[in-house]
Design a protein around this motif. Structure first.
Motif, short mmCIF file in Angstrom:
data_model
loop_
_atom_site.label_atom_id
_atom_site.label_comp_id
_atom_site.label_asym_id
_atom_site.label_seq_id
_atom_site.Cartn_x
_atom_site.Cartn_y
_atom_site.Cartn_z
N GLN A 439 -8.98 -1.28 -1.90
CA GLN A 439 -8.73 0.23 -2.49
C GLN A 439 -7.24 0.53 -2.75
N LEU A 440 -6.31 0.32 -1.63
CA LEU A 440 -5.11 0.76 -1.96
C LEU A 440 -4.46 -0.18 -3.08
N LEU A 441 -4.75 -1.41 -3.37
CA LEU A 441 -4.43 -2.11 -4.61
C LEU A 441 -4.76 -1.23 -5.78
N SER A 442 -6.00 -0.78 -5.73
CA SER A 442 -6.67 -0.17 -6.79
C SER A 442 -6.08 1.24 -7.05
N PHE A 443 -5.88 1.94 -6.03
CA PHE A 443 -5.11 3.32 -6.26
C PHE A 443 -3.74 3.09 -6.97
N VAL A 444 -2.90 2.12 -6.51
CA VAL A 444 -1.81 1.99 -7.10
C VAL A 444 -1.76 1.54 -8.66
N MET A 449 -1.01 5.38 -8.65
CA MET A 449 -0.68 6.70 -7.51
C MET A 449 0.66 6.05 -6.97
N ASP A 450 1.47 6.78 -6.53
CA ASP A 450 2.49 6.67 -5.44
C ASP A 450 1.93 6.53 -4.09
N LEU A 451 2.70 6.02 -3.10
CA LEU A 451 2.26 6.03 -1.68
C LEU A 451 1.75 7.10 -1.22
N GLU A 452 2.40 8.04 -1.45
CA GLU A 452 2.14 9.32 -0.90
C GLU A 452 0.59 9.81 -1.08
N SER A 453 0.33 9.65 -2.38
CA SER A 453 -0.98 9.81 -2.81
C SER A 453 -2.19 8.78 -2.27
#
Length: 530
Positions: A439-444, A449-453
């Motif tokens: 999910q973190l890979l997908s968010f970026v 997204m930036d890391l804050e988001s």
């Protein structure tokens, strides 16, 4: 929810940014040591080594020189990705006949393997696999380090000299395994007081520290003599003597034969970019399956993941886990995931980027909390329980055999998004690592997204078979959609026990770096050099 926790409480932990290097780790103090190495002109790999040894002193329940792991590296000058694998192995001297089944069912209500006599595969000297961390740091240092080995171990020697600081988190981690730590005299002496967990004091000027004198002497010796002594010198003989005297099989020959290996990173095309993962007996191939399905079925919108996106996350993860089970054996689908499928594991992950754009994603573990619960009396090393990774039933795909490599669930990755940003990410949390990393890979990579988001966006977990766990912070529409489609449960983002994995992540955009860690981890921070 039916629990007693606050519904109003909010947890946030801002991401940081810097033109210099950043270390994101589950321990702020360890991250500070790594960042100081970067500030002194060290390479990303120098910071990896210093951070690794510091973590083994500061959070000895998670990792240390008695454990194993893997790292994925990006070398900016050569635009090259590589993997250094130093995962644990069963000793060549191990005899599977020493692990007879009792016939009394599973080892516990949360553990998939059949019970072994005296739980010999779970804790104690019989549960110890050949540790790989020192060999991994040796290989990384040989390839890329700028700073002397002794200088990189010096901070951990100093930390051990001060003793293990006891706060509420230390107390909680020790208390969770105190019953087994009490079985072994050197372990009880290292981590308990009068046979009980130590407690932090109420007074503002009061401090409690557990001495780590033997560990300090060992690290000081290792710094002076070099990493090979851990495997082929006096330290190796000391470790083997302690383990065998207590009834384990680990021998000096087992240690002498161990090497870390460079492996080709598993390249996974995704959304116009690439993800670089660990191959073979890790969760990297399962991540590849997950991302392939998301590439086909997830249609990213402009406003972040919606109900359809979270549904696709769950479906892709469940499919990938089913394939992992099918390919790696066992009709009942539980054993092949390895020990972490149902049993909690304790792992550490940290990510680093330096000023030149070199990056590292590093995951290391003792497997269980405090590993084998066995501390070597002479050297003060908390040893792993890597034998727990193996099925004690003969004839299974993951059955216990001499010299066999351990099947693991860790998934450190590097990625380059279509927009050119690079990401190093991984997590601790056993079976829950893969959903978090996905999910973190997908968010970026899907949503920009930036890391804050990304670090504050709620996630799901889909590692428990048919059950999907949703963060209570998810929007109502997402929760209702998931509830209608899956066997759905909700959980809070909380410190203990964590229902979601604990990631540490860094990102590079042009010449600007950023870093973030799991918001509910009480010790974790991203720290910039300088």
């Amino acid at each position: 929810m039916s629990d007693q926790f606050s519904n109003a409480q909010q947890i946030r932990k801002p991401a940081i940014s810097s033109k210099g290097g950043i270390v994101a780790a589950q321990s702020r103090k360890a991250a500070e040591i790594g960042a100081a190495v970067l500030a002194d002109g060290g390479d990303c790999v120098d910071a990896v080594i210093a951070t690794t040894f510091a973590l083994g002193v500061l959070e000895p329940w998670m990792s240390g020189v008695g454990g194993g792991g893997v790292m994925v590296l990006y070398r900016a000058r050569d635009n090259r990705y590589e993997v250094i694998d130093y995962g644990m192995r069963a000793p060549n001297s191990l005899n599977p006949a020493d692990y007879p089944l009792t016939g009394e069912g599973a080892a516990s209500d949360i553990f998939p393997w059949p019970r072994v006599t005296d739980d010999r595969n779970l804790h104690g000297p019989g549960s110890i696999a050949v540790p790989g961390v020192v060999a991994g740091m040796e290989e990384a240092h040989r390839r890329h380090a700028r700073m002397p080995w002794q200088d990189l171990l010096a901070p951990s020697v100093d930390l051990a000299g001060k003793g293990l600081s006891v706060d509420w988190w230390t107390t909680l981690m020790i208390a969770s395994t105190a019953a087994d730590l009490r079985r072994y005299p050197a372990s009880a002496a290292a981590y308990l007081k009068d046979g009980l967990p130590p407690n932090a004091q109420w007074g503002i000027k009061s401090t409690v520290r557990l001495p780590q004198d033997r560990l300090k002497a060992t690290l000081s010796y290792l710094a002076a003599e070099g990493p090979r002594d851990f495997y082929q010198g006096d330290l190796a003989r000391s470790i083997a003597t302690d383990v065998q005297a207590a009834g384990g099989s680990l021998s000096a020959a087992d240690l002498a034969a161990f090497r870390a290996y460079g492996r080709e990173a598993l390249a996974i095309p995704y959304r116009g970019g690439n993800v670089y993962a660990t191959p073979e007996l890790t969760c990297g191939p399962t991540l590849a399956h997950t991302l392939r399905l998301l590439q086909q079925n997830l249609k990213p919108g402009r406003n972040g993941p919606d109900a359809a996106a979270y549904t696709e996350y769950a479906l892709a993860l469940q499919s990938a886990y089913r394939e992992r089970l099918q390919d790696m054996g066992d009709a009942d689908g539980r054993r092949a995931l390895g020990a972490e499928h149902l049993a909690p594991s304790c792992t550490t992950h940290f990510s680093i980027v330096d000023r030149d754009g070199n990056m590292a994603a590093v995951t290391q573990t003792l497997l269980s909390t405090f590993g084998s619960k066995f501390v070597t009396p002479q050297s003060g090393i908390t040893m792993n329980n890597g034998i727990m990774w193996f099925d004690p039933t003969p004839g299974q795909p993951n059955s216990l055999e001499p010299g066999k490599r351990c099947l693991t669930n860790y998934t450190p990755v590097l990625a380059e998004a279509a927009d050119g940003r690079r990401l190093a990410v991984g997590a601790s949390g056993g079976r829950r690592i893969l959903p978090a990393v996905t999910q973190l890979l997908s968010f970026v990579m899907d949503y920009g997204m930036d890391l804050e988001s990304a670090i504050h966006t709620p996630r799901i977990d889909a590692s428990e078979g048919a059950v999907v766990i949703g963060d209570v912070r998810l929007p109502a529409q997402v929760r209702e959609t998931l509830r209608g489609r899956f066997d759905y449960e909700e959980a809070r983002v909380q410190t203990f026990p964590m229902k979601f994995a604990c990631p540490s992540v860094v990102l590079r955009n042009g010449e600007t770096n950023s870093g973030a860690t799991e918001i509910a981890q009480p010790w974790g921070d991203a720290v910039a050099e300088g």
